[in-house]
Enzyme design. Structure first.
Site, PDB file in Angstrom:
ATOM      1  N   TYR A  42      30.777  45.755   6.000  1.00 41.46           N
ATOM      2  CA  TYR A  42      31.751  45.715   4.914  1.00 41.46           C
ATOM      3  C   TYR A  42      32.626  46.959   5.011  1.00 41.46           C
ATOM      4  O   TYR A  42      33.092  47.292   6.092  1.00 41.46           O
ATOM      5  CB  TYR A  42      31.026  45.567   3.570  1.00 41.46           C
ATOM      6  CG  TYR A  42      31.924  45.051   2.473  1.00 41.46           C
ATOM      7  CD1 TYR A  42      32.604  43.847   2.617  1.00 41.46           C
ATOM      8  CD2 TYR A  42      32.119  45.773   1.312  1.00 41.46           C
ATOM      9  CE1 TYR A  42      33.449  43.374   1.638  1.00 41.46           C
ATOM     10  CE2 TYR A  42      32.960  45.315   0.318  1.00 41.46           C
ATOM     11  CZ  TYR A  42      33.625  44.120   0.483  1.00 41.46           C
ATOM     12  OH  TYR A  42      34.470  43.662  -0.496  1.00 41.46           O
ATOM     13  N   LYS A  97      23.571  16.379   5.678  1.00 43.99           N
ATOM     14  CA  LYS A  97      24.510  16.317   6.798  1.00 43.99           C
ATOM     15  C   LYS A  97      24.685  17.705   7.419  1.00 43.99           C
ATOM     16  O   LYS A  97      24.753  17.847   8.659  1.00 43.99           O
ATOM     17  CB  LYS A  97      25.857  15.791   6.289  1.00 43.99           C
ATOM     18  CG  LYS A  97      26.821  15.355   7.388  1.00 43.99           C
ATOM     19  CD  LYS A  97      26.254  14.181   8.179  1.00 43.99           C
ATOM     20  CE  LYS A  97      27.253  13.626   9.173  1.00 43.99           C
ATOM     21  NZ  LYS A  97      28.249  12.757   8.554  1.00 43.99           N
TER      22      LYS A  97
END
Length: 752
Positions: A42, A97
């Site tokens: 970060y 999925k």
């Protein structure tokens, strides 16, 4: 062919609930432990790739997950066969999925459910999320909105947009049809094709077949109102109108007269035996309605032995299964940073699948499928178990993408690309699938000793309902019925065979056998009676010893050492008799066996050699080529330690025995498992990372396994008991239902 597998609502809910809700986690792929790590991940370090991407957007594929990330997006208006359940209720399907993408093609995926039925709002939302993903998989959106949404998104986005309900079915259907026509000696441009079902999947199927050479005039499309012909106005839209033909045919029955091919994406019973009988020679029937086909293979073959039949069902040959297509289509598209998935890529996928089905089928695939497979009328489509899918299909898709100019970053070395794809295969999934397939073939009568435990009962029910064999539960009938009912499995009470010492006709035989075995070890007839009649572990072992079952699973309710002692009354499961415990660790696509985790407390060099041989035997039973390392805190004599000496001597014992597997030691774990570390010792004999670790003592084995389980989240199977005359597997007290089931499957396979 009957479907032996049955899933109850309670089991389905428990699967999605435990051990934590949902079907996937997000896991960091970079270190996040130190302040430096966080500074790189970060602020301030992250600013550097941000500026690089701003200067050159293509570098987003280098510095972010975009290049291996697909969004599975739905609004829940056509969830499976359940209809419009809404966005939130579609989430379990979309999560499913997403994990299929990962499982079959190592594609990262996340599900997104959009709470709108407005096409413009849906399109705008997906468009705005485009920078995050390398591809968009649309799912479970009703027609005709799905056509509008997909077409608009393909026009405005520069990444692949693919509605799997349409094109996934079409690709697999096309692959199967290519092979069916080859078998029947027909050409796609000549055959008469009848399609029943003009929804998303049906329209996509017929459009793809036309792009592959089927002629417009030979394709008759039907919906609930009959044939779609030129001039028809009722129930029409622009997508149906595109496939209207000049014809006098008005009904499906009329259309089927003389047809070469039937494609069904409609409803159960839409096709009658009379319709099949009226078709041309060697008719091809793809009855793809789920869960029940338009006509079953049995019904079709009853009137036409020459028919080639495919369905959407896994319990019949020739399953039209979308999982053969979408993971590999996206894998190939992502790897060339494609702007789209075009018709040429879909056709390449279909042709590659068809070609794969014509090739010799590996034994492990046939084993997983439960029968010998070879190209023919009952095998025109590959199975999802085929490990070649991962490197044969994406390469074909990627090549087509490059040939048609949609690749941002073409692949230069296709051979190297294929080898890289092979490395994406998850061996752990193949191992588990393989042992389950072999168990189905074995059909072992499995003895579950602890019928008083709900976990054991649920595992026994799963064992039987998955078609693995017959479950024999040791317990009291009333108690078993009560616990199964409380677990929501009351309907399984009549399915299981409950065996009770109080009513078995063999108790006298069991007691006589036990007394003869124990009479010189301080046990009298009364002791033998108590053990045989009152202890479930002993009683279950006696059942196995007398051939009244084919395998035994125990240990879920008592400590393993206690269970071993009890079973040892009946059969030899001690260190002196050659028993060894081998634990399989499955983590990050690697499988490592640790030995001995159950029997030997402090083995000497001869014991260690025996343990290595046992570990190699288990490795081969699991489909691994064993590479054994004798691990210690020293490597080839340094640092010098008396406690490491036996690890140094054990390989010499194997040298004298002339075993047929790789082995080396003593060595630290990093040298054993890291090829780079092995390069510092060019004389060492392992040709790759070790997959069987022989450790100095049982306590170090236990520490290693539990540390990997708790800290790394490794999947643990075992200890797998080997070196015993009969198939006995002992669970741990903390075993889950799935753990117990896996141990039963190992026993059924006679692993060990």
């Amino acid at each position: 062919m009957a479907n032996n597998s049955k899933v109850t609502p309670e089991e389905a809910l428990a699967y999605h609930l435990d051990p934590k809700p949902g079907k996937y986690d997000i896991v960091a792929s970079k270190p996040m432990a130190t302040q430096r790590d966080l500074s790189l991940a970060y602020s301030p370090g992250v600013a550097v790739p941000c500026e690089a991407i701003a200067a050159d957007p293509a570098t987003a594929y280098d510095y972010t997950t975009k290049g291996n990330m697909v969004a599975v997006i739905s609004n829940g208006t056509a969830v499976l066969g359940l209809g419009n359940l809404g966005a939130l209720a579609s989430k379990p399907v979309m999560e499913g999925k997403a994990v299929l993408f990962k499982r079959f093609a190592d594609v990262n995926s996340i599900d997104l459910e959009l709470d709108t039925e407005d096409c413009d709002a849906f399109i705008n939302a997906v468009k705005l999320m485009g920078p995050s993903f390398g591809g968009i998989n649309l799912e479970d959106i009703k027609a005709p909105e799905c056509f509008i949404i997909e077409q608009r998104l393909k026009e405005i986005m520069d990444i692949p947009v693919f509605h799997d309900d349409q094109h996934g079915t079409a690709v697999i259907c096309a692959a199967g049809l290519l092979n069916a026509l080859q078998i029947s000696g027909k050409k796609i441009e000549d055959v008469k094709i009848v399609l029943n079902g003009a929804g998303a999947a049906g329209i996509a199927c017929i459009e793809l077949l036309k792009s592959m050479g089927a002629t417009h005039e030979n394709c008759v499309v039907c919906d609930t109102k009959g044939v779609i012909y030129q001039g028809r106005t009722e129930g029409m839209n622009q997508w149906k109108s595109a496939h209207a033909i000049q014809t006098d045919l008005r009904t499906l029955e009329e259309a089927m007269e003389g047809a070469d091919v039937f494609l069904g994406v409609s409803v159960k019973g839409a096709v009658t035996p009379e319709m099949v009988a009226a078709m041309a020679k060697d008719p091809v029937i793809f009855a793809m309605a789920n869960p029940d086909p338009e006509i079953t293979p049995e019904e079709a073959h009853a009137v036409r032995e020459d028919a080639i039949v495919a369905t959407g069902r896994s319990d019949y040959p020739n399953q039209v299964n979308n999982v053969l297509g979408f993971p590999y289509l996206f894998r190939g598209a992502l790897d060339i940073h494609a702007r789209a998935i075009n018709d040429e890529m879909k056709i390449a996928c279909a042709q590659a699948l068809a070609k794969l089905a014509r090739e010799d089928v590996p034994d492990e695939v046939a084993m997983a499928y439960g029968r010998k497979l070879s190209f023919g009328r009952d095998y025109i489509i590959p199975t999802p178990f085929d490990p070649r899918l991962i490197y044969m299909i994406p390469t074909a898709v990627a090549q087509a993408g490059m040939d048609t100019g949609v690749a941002r970053r073409p692949i230069i070395d296709m051979e190297g690309y294929a080898e890289g794809l092979k490395a994406r295969l998850d061996p752990t999934a193949n191992i588990l699938r393989g042992i389950h397939a072999r168990a189905k073939q074995a059909q072992a009568r499995m003895i579950f000793a602890e019928g008083d435990d709900p976990r054991v009962l649920r595992a026994a029910v799963a064992y039987q309902r998955q078609g693995l064999g017959k479950a024999l539960v040791v317990g009291r009938e009333a108690d078993v019925a009560e616990k199964l009912t409380a677990a929501g499995l009351g309907d399984a009470v009549s399915e299981l065979e409950v065996v009770n010492a109080a009513n078995t006709p063999y108790l006298r035989t069991y007691k006589a056998y036990l007394y003869k075995r124990l009479q010189r070890l301080g046990f009298d007839r009364g002791d033998a009676h108590k053990l045989a009649a009152r202890d479930r572990h002993v009683f279950a072992a006696l059942m196995l010893a007398h051939g009244h079952g084919d395998g035994l699973v125990s240990g879920a309710t008592r400590k393993s050492a206690q269970v071993m002692d009890l079973i040892n009354h009946v059969m030899d499961v001690s260190a002196d008799s050659g028993a060894v415990g081998v634990t399989a660790l499955l983590h990050n696509g690697r499988v490592v066996l640790v030995s001995d985790t159950l029997v030997h407390e402090w083995p000497d060099e001869d014991d260690l050699a025996n343990i290595a041989i046992a570990g190699a035997k288990v490795a081969r039973a699991l489909g691994l080529e064993p590479r054994v390392a004798f691990v210690s805190f020293s490597t080839f004599g340094y640092p010098v330690s008396e406690r490491a000496e036996k690890m140094h001597l054990a390989p010499e014992v194997l040298d004298r025995r002339g075993v047929d597997f790789e082995y080396e030691g003593e060595m630290t774990v990093d040298v054993a498992m890291n090829e780079v570390a092995q390069e510092s010792y060019p004389f060492q004999r392992l040709t790759g990372p070790a997959n069987v670790l022989v450790v100095p003592a049982r306590h170090s084995a236990s520490i290693s396994v539990k540390l990997m389980q708790e800290m790394a989240g490794a999947t643990v199977i075992g200890p797998i008991l080997t070196g015993v005359d009969k198939p006995v597997q002992i669970c741990s007290i903390g075993s889950t239902v799935n753990d117990i089931l896996n141990m039963a499957v190992l026993a059924a396979n006679k692993v060990g």
